[in-house]
Design an enzyme around this catalytic site. Structure first.
Site, PDB file in Angstrom:
ATOM      1  N   ASP A 148       0.943  -1.268   0.016  1.00  0.00           N
ATOM      2  CA  ASP A 148       0.017  -0.139  -0.084  1.00  0.00           C
ATOM      3  C   ASP A 148       0.896   1.273  -0.075  1.00  0.00           C
ATOM      4  OD1 ASP A 148      -2.163   1.812   0.889  1.00  0.00           O
ATOM      5  OD2 ASP A 148      -3.307  -0.014   1.295  1.00  0.00           O
ATOM      6  N   HIS A 213      -3.727   6.642   3.075  1.00  0.00           N
ATOM      7  CA  HIS A 213      -4.488   5.206   2.533  1.00  0.00           C
ATOM      8  C   HIS A 213      -3.854   3.946   3.159  1.00  0.00           C
ATOM      9  CE1 HIS A 213      -5.628   2.100  -0.287  1.00  0.00           C
ATOM     10  NE2 HIS A 213      -6.497   2.813  -0.597  1.00  0.00           N
ATOM     11  N   SER A 539     -10.970  -0.820  -1.555  1.00  0.00           N
ATOM     12  CA  SER A 539      -9.585  -0.690  -0.612  1.00  0.00           C
ATOM     13  C   SER A 539      -9.829  -0.951   0.936  1.00  0.00           C
ATOM     14  CB  SER A 539      -9.127   0.704  -0.660  1.00  0.00           C
ATOM     15  OG  SER A 539      -8.393   0.853  -2.115  1.00  0.00           O
TER      16      SER A 539
END
Ligand code: NAG
Ligand code: NAG
Ligand code: NAG
Ligand code: NAG
Ligand code: NAG
Length: 748
Positions: A148, A213, A539
């Site tokens: 990620d 994220h 996600s």
């Protein structure tokens, strides 16, 4: 996709494309060498003939054959994947790439591409409360890899209080990098991968997350319990991952301006497999649907061969059909569902009428009412009225906007930043897209439907001095579960015979850890910072399933990836076609059901050979399987896979051919009894209209645990009319367990 931001990206496509083109032009200028444009390529070689130590020499020799010199070969190589793969990445001209593909030693060459990144309440909602039974000792031996944007070392979710040393088998490492002083006993590995050499001023060359994220997804899988987690008071509760005692290994492969390169993703898979992780969570997508090319598919296959399960996001390109990504059968593909909560703001118009909008607006209004103007009426130039209606940057006249709320249609995210930047207060945004997503705003704003928009427009036209006020958002209850509007849908573009997505998990307005290095929206002028944030996307759904895969693994450390996937699929809670018309193409087998997944009763197990038989049956040429297998496969010398789809998958899909009559699919399956014995399972079949489904035998008797039994399902479809998809199911039921397999029939 950079979640949150993926919505931004989607709506600013034209801008980012422009940027991309600029960037590409710059890059190509930089890499022009004697008129030859160079790109990064990934080159797979045949089985290791010598020791791994000599692999690098072999790669350089192969590469030298197409370069001027050994030195040039050395300079052009950016990765040698020697740990579990047998490949390298290098900067090549098209001609050099062609020459390499023609060499005997070389099995596959493909060009590097860039891909995009695709809770508190969420765990209780799907039935994994803090009181759920856990195996703490075993859980603390589980290592989850996150591919990620990195992570936030300062976050409370990643402190290591109470943790023992890392599991003895752990071979990973952790360096000291920029803004990062090394790992702890919770974060036991942290690396970054960026080989293109292009500087990224908005990121940090270290495993530290500049985006938020990766911090969010990592804390969703295995974050510690953090009480009083909230976003300015919203969604207050205890934030935690599915397996708070598990360890995390961070592999940063996505970068703020460039996205996630195949060559970096492959390097991270190579490292994670070697380091000894148990589960890989990857919320990244896009690219070629082929199962034999592409970094995620290939990386996940090698992981599977080492007993590591890969869980990936389905993508955020819904609700259009056929948009699902990461669809290889050895990957668990996750759709996003809504939980029973949303965030809405009341808008009071000057005439006293209240309307409601969706979104996360953290601002308490200072005034009672603010003047309201339609963007169209604030146009800088009368020729620009249409663009001004979307409040695009540069189209509004500042003195007409000053101190006002502006009503805009949704063209690009961030209109509140545009309006605030020229002295306005905020925006009322009209959009019917993604009615379920609560976008966060950097200034007062909310999103209203076109119906409400009409009311507001009429009101503006009805009075000389229109005004309105937007109140701070509140948490509201809503009906759930349902598949999120943006969640990518089947049918699977990679194969007509494998139902994807596999399962749905919460991915809408999920609260989890964030970074203080970035404002909530990343928009110009945003001064909001928070340790926790709400994000939406597949996600966010993916780490929920990766967390549950880890949870299942903590009870059953020796189960194969296929067995864990089967447990997750067959225990999912059915969702309703009345809510999502696309049925299984939206939610797969249904909503993730963590506690049942631990005791599925039966599993549909598979090994690497099973997948290879499937690929041969799908028509892949044996030679094209080489990057997966390490050498070319001779499909005709393998035992053929059985039945219609040649795969022992826990779901079944029969795709009809256009304008043909009855179609019959014979599915052959084998289940393994992972529950106690002796036991008997009886079959219940539900056939949709126009379809006949039979199973033989209708009863399975197991005298031992781990015993296998085979059966056959015949699906005969005469007519499903113009329906895109109709749903049936097969349920194996014992006194203790329910093992459910969706069976779908679809029109092409
Ligand atoms: C990284 O560390 C440097 C020096 O310690 C500091 O100036 C910089 O602000 C830090 N950057 C981030 C994004 O934390
Ligand atoms: C969150 O909830 C806790 C416990 O219910 C409470 O003590 C705390 O004040 C709340 N925080 C906010 C910001 O609402
Ligand atoms: C409109 O909403 C505001 C704020 O929630 C509330 O105070 C007011 O009573 C509402 N007015 C009507 C007419 O419902
Ligand atoms: C593949 O296997 C078949 C059957 O065993 C054999 O006849 C054929 O020669 C093999 N092909 C190659 C290229 O080895
Ligand atoms: C399965 O079927 C047999 C024979 O019809 C019956 O005796 C038994 O009770 C059934 N078991 C379950 C769990 O339904």
């Amino acid at each position: 996709m950079l979640l949150l931001n993926m919505f931004l990206k989607r709506h600013t496509k034209s801008f980012s494309l422009l940027w991309l083109r600029l960037l590409l032009i710059l890059l190509s200028i930089a890499s022009v060498n004697g008129n030859e444009q160079k790109n990064f390529y990934i080159v797979f070689l045949g089985a290791h003939t010598e020791s791994r130590g000599n692999a690098l020499d072999t790669y350089l020799n192969v590469l030298s054959a197409v370069k001027e010199s050994f030195l040039e070969a050395k300079e052009s190589m950016v990765y040698s994947y020697t740990k579990t793969l047998n490949a390298f990445a290098a900067k090549l001209s098209e001609d050099e790439a062609k020459k390499l593909s023609a060499m005997d030693e070389v099995l596959l060459v493909f060009q590097n591409q860039y891909r995009q990144l695709h809770t508190t309440r969420s765990w209780n909602f799907i039935g994994l409360p803090t009181t759920a039974k856990r195996r703490l000792k075993s859980e603390s031996d589980i290592i989850v890899a996150l591919l990620d944007t990195g992570f936030t070392p300062e976050s409370k979710s990643f402190k290591d209080d109470g943790f023992g040393p890392p599991p003895a088998r752990w071979k990973g490492s952790c360096g000291h990098y920029a803004n990062f002083s090394g790992c702890n006993k919770k974060i036991i590995g942290a690396k970054y991968f960026k080989a293109d050499g292009n500087p990224d001023p908005s990121d940090i060359l270290s495993p530290v997350d500049a985006d938020g994220h990766g911090t969010h997804t990592a804390s969703t899988v295995a974050g510690n319990l953090v009480p009083n987690a909230n976003l300015f008071g919203l969604a207050n509760g205890t934030a935690r991952g599915a397996v708070p005692s598990a360890r995390l290994a961070i592999y940063k492969v996505c970068w703020s301006s460039s996205g996630c390169a195949d060559m970096d993703i492959l390097a991270a898979f190579d490292a994670a497999i070697h380091d000894g992780v148990d589960v890989i969570s990857i919320s990244i997508g896009g690219g070629n649907p082929s199962y034999v090319e592409g970094s995620i598919s290939i990386g996940a296959f090698h992981a599977m061969r080492k007993g590591i399960i890969t869980v990936a996001s389905a993508g955020n390109s819904g609700p259009s059909l056929g948009t699902v990504t990461n669809t290889a059968p050895w990957i668990v593909t996750v759709a996003a569902s809504g939980i029973d909560r949303t965030f809405r703001s009341t808008v009071q118009l000057g005439n006293g009428k209240n309307v409601s909008g969706v979104g996360v607006n953290c601002f308490d209004p200072k005034g009672k009412q603010y003047p309201l103007i339609n963007g169209v009426d604030a146009a800088k130039d009368s020729k620009d009225k249409e663009d001004a209606g979307f409040c695009y940057e540069g189209t509004l006249q500042p003195n007409k906007v000053k101190g006002k709320l502006v009503y805009c249609k949704l063209g690009t995210w961030g209109t509140e930043s545009v309006v605030k930047g020229i002295g306005g207060i905020g925006t009322l945004i009209e959009s019917d897209q993604y009615p379920d997503v609560a976008q966060i705003f950097m200034a007062p704003a909310t999103i209203v439907t076109s119906g409400t928009g009409d009311t507001i427009t009429k009101y503006i036209q009805s009075t000389r001095s229109p005004s309105a006020v937007i109140y701070k958002s509140r948490e509201m209850q809503m009906q759930a579960p349902f598949t999120a509007s943006f969640s990518s849908r089947g049918p699977n573009p990679g194969s007509q015979n494998v139902l994807k997505p596999d399962v749905a998990a919460p991915g809408l307005d999920i609260l989890a850890s964030y970074t203080l290095r970035k404002s909530l929206t990343g928009l110009k002028g945003d001064t909001q910072f928070s340790e926790f944030i709400l994000m939406s996307g597949t996600s966010m759904a993916c780490p929920h399933v990766a967390g549950v895969a880890s949870y299942v693994k903590s009870f059953h450390p020796h189960w194969t990836p296929a067995a864990i996937r089967s447990a997750i699929i067959t225990t999912a809670k059915p969702m309703s076609k009345r809510v999502n018309n696309e049925a299984e193409f939206a939610y797969g087998a249904g909503q993730l059901n963590p506690r049942s997944a631990v005791s599925p009763g039966l599993v549909y197990d598979m090994d690497a050979l099973g997948y290879i038989q499937f690929l041969c049956h799908e028509g892949y040429k044996g030679s094209s399987l080489s990057a997966l297998v390490g050498s070319p496969v001779n499909c005709s010398s393998l035992l053929p896979g059985l039945g219609h789809d040649a795969i022992n998958y826990p779901t079944m899909q029969l795709s009809l051919e256009s304008n043909k009559g009855t179609r019959v699919g014979v599915f052959r399956r084998t289940v393994t009894n992972v529950g106690p014995a002796p036991t008997i399972y009886n079959a219940t079949v539900r056939s949709p209209k126009g379809v006949e489904i039979t199973v033989k035998p209708t009863s399975l008797t197991f005298s031992k645990t781990m015993q296998k039994r085979s059966f056959k399902v015949v699906v005969k479809a005469t007519s499903i009319g113009s329906e895109k998809i109709v749903s049936g199911s097969l349920i194996w039921r014992s006194p203790r367990y329910i093992v459910r397999s969706p069976i779908v029939i679809n029109n092409p």
